[in-house]
Design a protein around this motif. Sequence first.
Motif, PDB file in Angstrom:
ATOM      1  N   LEU A   1       0.831  -1.209   0.000  1.00 41.08           N
ATOM      2  CA  LEU A   1       0.000   0.000   0.000  1.00 41.08           C
ATOM      3  C   LEU A   1       0.865   1.259   0.000  1.00 41.08           C
ATOM      4  N   ILE A   2       1.929   1.244   0.797  1.00 35.00           N
ATOM      5  CA  ILE A   2       2.824   2.405   0.871  1.00 35.00           C
ATOM      6  C   ILE A   2       3.457   2.676  -0.497  1.00 35.00           C
ATOM      7  N   LEU A   3       3.980   1.640  -1.121  1.00 32.62           N
ATOM      8  CA  LEU A   3       4.648   1.815  -2.412  1.00 32.62           C
ATOM      9  C   LEU A   3       3.668   2.219  -3.507  1.00 32.62           C
ATOM     10  N   ALA A   4       2.441   1.718  -3.433  1.00 30.17           N
ATOM     11  CA  ALA A   4       1.428   2.122  -4.416  1.00 30.17           C
ATOM     12  C   ALA A   4       1.102   3.602  -4.279  1.00 30.17           C
ATOM     13  N   LEU A   5       0.979   4.070  -3.038  1.00 32.44           N
ATOM     14  CA  LEU A   5       0.726   5.503  -2.822  1.00 32.44           C
ATOM     15  C   LEU A   5       1.899   6.342  -3.313  1.00 32.44           C
ATOM     16  N   ARG A   6       3.112   5.916  -2.968  1.00 36.96           N
ATOM     17  CA  ARG A   6       4.289   6.667  -3.418  1.00 36.96           C
ATOM     18  C   ARG A   6       4.347   6.722  -4.941  1.00 36.96           C
ATOM     19  N   ASP A   7       4.086   5.591  -5.601  1.00 36.00           N
ATOM     20  CA  ASP A   7       4.167   5.556  -7.066  1.00 36.00           C
ATOM     21  C   ASP A   7       3.104   6.436  -7.707  1.00 36.00           C
ATOM     22  N   SER A   8       1.929   6.539  -7.071  1.00 29.98           N
ATOM     23  CA  SER A   8       0.894   7.420  -7.623  1.00 29.98           C
ATOM     24  C   SER A   8       1.318   8.883  -7.542  1.00 29.98           C
ATOM     25  N   LEU A   9       2.038   9.237  -6.473  1.00 24.36           N
ATOM     26  CA  LEU A   9       2.550  10.605  -6.356  1.00 24.36           C
ATOM     27  C   LEU A   9       3.680  10.860  -7.343  1.00 24.36           C
ATOM     28  N   ARG A  10       4.468   9.837  -7.639  1.00 26.49           N
ATOM     29  CA  ARG A  10       5.568   9.980  -8.598  1.00 26.49           C
ATOM     30  C   ARG A  10       5.048  10.313 -10.002  1.00 26.49           C
ATOM     31  N   LYS A  11       3.823   9.943 -10.293  1.00 27.74           N
ATOM     32  CA  LYS A  11       3.255  10.238 -11.612  1.00 27.74           C
ATOM     33  C   LYS A  11       2.958  11.718 -11.792  1.00 27.74           C
ATOM     34  N   THR A  12       2.822  12.448 -10.687  1.00 29.84           N
ATOM     35  CA  THR A  12       2.496  13.882 -10.763  1.00 29.84           C
ATOM     36  C   THR A  12       3.701  14.781 -10.576  1.00 29.84           C
ATOM     37  N   ARG A  13       4.774  14.272  -9.914  1.00 31.15           N
ATOM     38  CA  ARG A  13       5.958  15.107  -9.689  1.00 31.15           C
ATOM     39  C   ARG A  13       7.149  14.229  -9.348  1.00 31.15           C
ATOM     40  N   PRO A  14       8.354  14.733  -9.585  1.00 32.48           N
ATOM     41  CA  PRO A  14       9.564  13.971  -9.250  1.00 32.48           C
ATOM     42  C   PRO A  14       9.802  13.990  -7.738  1.00 32.48           C
ATOM     43  N   PRO A  15      10.733  13.187  -7.225  1.00 30.09           N
ATOM     44  CA  PRO A  15      11.059  13.217  -5.791  1.00 30.09           C
ATOM     45  C   PRO A  15      11.467  14.620  -5.359  1.00 30.09           C
ATOM     46  N   ARG A  16      11.093  14.984  -4.160  1.00 30.47           N
ATOM     47  CA  ARG A  16      11.467  16.299  -3.608  1.00 30.47           C
ATOM     48  C   ARG A  16      11.935  16.098  -2.165  1.00 30.47           C
ATOM     49  N   MET A  17      13.172  16.484  -1.922  1.00 26.71           N
ATOM     50  CA  MET A  17      13.746  16.341  -0.592  1.00 26.71           C
ATOM     51  C   MET A  17      13.309  17.506   0.288  1.00 26.71           C
ATOM     52  N   ASP A  18      13.133  17.211   1.571  1.00 25.47           N
ATOM     53  CA  ASP A  18      12.588  18.214   2.496  1.00 25.47           C
ATOM     54  C   ASP A  18      13.264  18.049   3.848  1.00 25.47           C
ATOM     55  N   SER A  19      13.624  19.168   4.471  1.00 24.19           N
ATOM     56  CA  SER A  19      14.242  19.089   5.797  1.00 24.19           C
ATOM     57  C   SER A  19      13.715  20.154   6.754  1.00 24.19           C
ATOM     58  N   ILE A  20      12.776  20.997   6.307  1.00 29.40           N
ATOM     59  CA  ILE A  20      12.291  22.087   7.149  1.00 29.40           C
ATOM     60  C   ILE A  20      10.905  21.746   7.695  1.00 29.40           C
ATOM     61  N   PHE A  21      10.781  21.821   9.002  1.00 33.11           N
ATOM     62  CA  PHE A  21       9.478  21.638   9.654  1.00 33.11           C
ATOM     63  C   PHE A  21       8.704  22.960   9.530  1.00 33.11           C
ATOM     64  N   ASN A  22       7.920  23.091   8.471  1.00 32.92           N
ATOM     65  CA  ASN A  22       7.245  24.372   8.221  1.00 32.92           C
ATOM     66  C   ASN A  22       6.040  24.613   9.126  1.00 32.92           C
ATOM     67  N   GLY A  23       5.477  23.569   9.697  1.00 30.27           N
ATOM     68  CA  GLY A  23       4.411  23.748  10.686  1.00 30.27           C
ATOM     69  C   GLY A  23       3.252  24.587  10.185  1.00 30.27           C
ATOM     70  N   ALA A  24       2.768  24.293   8.985  1.00 31.12           N
ATOM     71  CA  ALA A  24       1.653  25.072   8.450  1.00 31.12           C
ATOM     72  C   ALA A  24       0.429  24.970   9.346  1.00 31.12           C
ATOM     73  N   ASP A  25       0.128  23.758   9.794  1.00 28.26           N
ATOM     74  CA  ASP A  25      -1.005  23.601  10.703  1.00 28.26           C
ATOM     75  C   ASP A  25      -0.593  23.846  12.140  1.00 28.26           C
ATOM     76  N   ASP A  26       0.595  23.398  12.505  1.00 32.98           N
ATOM     77  CA  ASP A  26       1.063  23.451  13.895  1.00 32.98           C
ATOM     78  C   ASP A  26       2.185  24.469  14.036  1.00 32.98           C
ATOM     79  N   ASP A  27       1.952  25.679  14.444  1.00 30.41           N
ATOM     80  CA  ASP A  27       0.647  26.270  14.610  1.00 30.41           C
ATOM     81  C   ASP A  27       0.545  27.490  13.710  1.00 30.41           C
ATOM     82  N   GLY A  28       1.043  27.300  12.433  1.00 36.62           N
ATOM     83  CA  GLY A  28       0.837  28.377  11.471  1.00 36.62           C
ATOM     84  C   GLY A  28      -0.623  28.712  11.310  1.00 36.62           C
ATOM     85  N   SER A  29      -1.487  27.698  11.424  1.00 32.42           N
ATOM     86  CA  SER A  29      -2.923  27.937  11.283  1.00 32.42           C
ATOM     87  C   SER A  29      -3.455  28.818  12.408  1.00 32.42           C
TER      88      SER A  29
END
Length: 530
Positions: free
Chosen positions: A306-334
């Motif tokens: 299930l995990i790999l199927a979800l990842r592969d579905s996202l790969r169809k819309t965009r390439p891999p993107r590395m991330d290291s910043i905890f942007n906290g949009a909801d917690d508690d940017g909201s």
Amino acid sequence: MPAITAADVRSRIYIIADDSMLGRQSGTEGNFKMTEYLAREAARLGLEPAGDNGTYFQVIPMVMRRPDPSSRLVAGSDTLKLFQDFAPIRPTSTARLGTSINVAGAAAVFGGRAGDTLLILGSSLVRGRLIVFDAPLGSNGQPSATYNTAAGTEAMKYPEAAGIAIASLDLQTSPEGLQRPGSGISEVTLATPPPGGILITTAAARKLLGSDLSALKPGATGRIINARISFIESAVRAAARNVVAARRGTDPALRNQYVAVGAHSDHQGIATKPVDHDSLRAFNRIMRPEGQQTRLTTPTPEQWKLILALRDSLRKTRPPRMDSIFNGADDDGSGSTALLEIAELFASHARPRRSVLFVWHTAEESGLLGSMYFTDHPTVPREAIVAQVNMDMVGRGRKEDTPTGGPRNLQAIGMRRLSTELGDVVDSVNRARTVPWEIDLSFDTPGHSQNRYCRSDHQNYARQGIPIVYFSRGYHQDYHVVTDEAEYIDFDALSRVAGFAHDVVAALANRNDPPRVNRPRPNPLAPCRQ
């Protein structure tokens, strides 16, 4: 009065949760930039500065703490390993612990179940010793990973002990967080500092006491302990600041009273190493539906599919993107976004009868330190604050985010714990809405395993006897993960939460009498208990 719109909150949250804010960790450049932005907005709106010395800021005496890598814990001939067998507990507003444990040749003693308020060992038995406790129990009667309340309770019961050790390290969902540097309030030297605290594994507890905990009675002594456990303190990289502003009331008899409304401006900074954003989201969708709140387990072969199927579905819309910043949009940017919108609505319309105090607390993620400092050193008379409305994680809450979610679901916590009248005001405002919220009180249940009443900034107002209500829309797969991004926010729902919170604050600010405290007041120095 014009409504707060989805476009309003979208424009702000993309600023607050941008990579340029560097994760907004308190005591760093990122949170400093955030507080500069908030103060500029408060000034632009024409709000009155309500911080220190005529400014919008209240600087808190913060230091950075990291566990001392030379910390040692020896039981008899066994040397326990830091972070594998034990980890120091960083003091918080609930776990008011010391920052060191020093034991030289004294036997450990078994203290029973952590958080048991009915059991008290004699002072001669615990003085100068490390007291070892079994993990506290959750509301389901099972050992719980939640330890702050229990640690604070035991430190308060046994001030003469050298240290408190709780056997719940095995239960932690994110034990790596105990290794990271974190914020703390610089301590005044006390004649008798409180005992320090550590989490330990059940295997470590067995080594300390020489037996399984289940075979021991409280008061049993164990092996001879030698311990030197501490934190290393360093200066913060940038000033840690609460941002405080006010809209002055009009009624001569009421304008010196305040309704406080708050959120927290900080988040978790930058991860030690980048991860692939979409792979992590796919993994958490299956394995950690509440993000870091969910205990990490190893996927089964079916879950991996299930995990790999979800990842592969996202790969169809965009390439891999590395991330290291905890942007906290909801917690508690909201919540910070909602608070700015509420402030703008008050600033641009007729003043209420009472004054409204807007507080963006820092260092919530470090143990509610900003709100603890504010309520211990308020910039307005503490007795003049008649109520506090808190917003934390109010930007998600769809059904796919949380099992209890939906377009009208709004969690409310604490609104009748000190004042039933405050709860009545919330319900009355909600009934008057064209589309009322479905107020979810399930997380306010006494003894709830998630301990939500004790885990956000409202708690420090409540411990001072100030009636509170805490609004949230719940945990989700991106909680305390680098994937908490603005693109996943429900902007329409966030705008509606902000509008509702504004109306609750306005109702409190305009009623004849403040909400009466008609429930028992807590001891302000005691640990919070849900």
